[in-house]
Design a protein around this motif. Structure first.
Motif: not given
Length: 336
Positions: A26-42
């Motif tokens: 869950l913590l790993l998924a949360m960490a990469y959710l931030t990257l996912f969000e930044r990439k998708v918004m970019a």
């Protein structure tokens, strides 16, 4: 001594390992959710996004975590130090303990209690306390205003969430989350209860303080709101709590409306994919919608936020509860 180990110590070790098996991914998924969000918004804004730290920017969340860990924790002079530091811990801990009753597949649940949905509703209701405590303890006008906004917002949308959950429970006849998923073998509840599915998801956006309902941390007027005075790991705990709550609300939406771990069609090749994979894919899709909404919609005004919750969602969800109960009685349908 051996009997004591097998009777008391070994079950405790098993429980700890089960908790770690949930918390670490869950913590790993949360960490990469931030990257996912930044990439998708970019991508939506025709930018590149994080691409320097590691190949394709994959180590960016690790770098952010290390940076926050080594930052100095600054506590304002006028703050109540104990409450100031306890508040982010409450937010983070509540975000984690709710996962105890979420079923990832049949039998894959830490605590298969018969009132799992009430447990989830109670935990999500307590989430407001961490934010209110942070706003009050910071001794800052901006933080206090953010906390007041959050308290009103979360309480308002919990009412409609409660009625939506009642609608699902009427169709299932059980408070057990596994039973709710198994009741959707024929058809997912998102189809017959589509308006409630939409209300629940939009209320989840408001409950997690996400766009377009991020009024408690509105940077335009409140300079990050209730967390404006936080830094270092105290801020990181709020950050972790918010993103884990996003995953949690997506998981609740999947369990209540999208069939949990069940495939969309019980035919090959859909039923070849393991249940936990389906569960994760559905959560990933809903998280994409979270990010999509953030990149698309402007922020609501506060009066619009309250009007939507009390004058639109509350009457609609209350009507749907009555309509669902009426249809079930009319067709003399009793849930198993």
């Amino acid at each position: 001594m051996v009997e004591f180990f097998w009777a008391y110590v070994w079950p405790l070790i098993i429980i700890v390992l089960q908790i770690l098996a949930i918390v670490l991914p869950l913590l790993l998924a949360m960490a990469y959710l931030t990257l996912f969000e930044r990439k998708v918004m970019a991508g939506m804004q025709l930018r590149v996004g994080p691409n320097v730290v590691g190949p394709f920017g994959l180590l960016q969340p690790i770098a952010d975590g290390v940076k926050l860990f080594f930052k100095e924790t600054v506590i304002p002079t006028g703050a109540n130090k104990v409450v100031f530091l306890i508040a982010p811990m409450i937010t983070f801990i509540l975000a984690l303990v709710a996962w105890a009753v979420i079923p990832f597949a049949e039998g894959w649940v830490l605590a298969d209690i018969n009132v799992g949905i009430l447990y989830l509703f109670a935990i999500s209701s307590l989430g407001v306390y961490g934010i209110v405590m942070a706003g009050w303890a910071s001794n800052s006008r901006y933080a206090f205003l953010g906390a007041l906004r959050s308290a009103a917002q979360m309480v308002s949308y919990e009412v409609s969430i409660g009625f939506v959950i009642i609608t699902v429970l009427l169709c299932v006849g059980s408070l057990n989350l596994t039973d709710i998923v198994l009741a959707q073998k024929t058809v997912w509840f998102a189809i017959p209860l589509f308006p409630m599915f939409v209300v629940f998801f939009i209320s989840a956006l408001a409950e997690t303080n996400r766009h377009p309902f991020d009024l408690p941390e509105a940077e335009a007027e409140l300079v990050a709101g209730y967390q404006v005075e936080y830094s270092s790991m105290a801020f990181a705990l709020f950050f972790l709590g918010e993103y884990i709550n996003m995953i949690l609300m997506s998981g609740m939406t999947v369990v209540l409306f999208l069939g949990g771990w069940l495939p969309p069609f019980d035919i090959a090749p859909f039923n070849w994919i393991p249940g936990p994979i389906w569960f994760a894919l559905k959560i990933a899709f809903l998280l994409f919608v979270f990010v999509w909404v953030r990149a698309t919609f402007p922020r609501y005004r506060y009066d619009q936020l309250m009007r939507l919750g009390w004058k639109v969602f509350l009457p609609l969800s209350l009507f749907w509860v009555a309509a669902t109960a009426g249809v079930l009685v009319m067709f003399d349908w009793v849930p198993n």
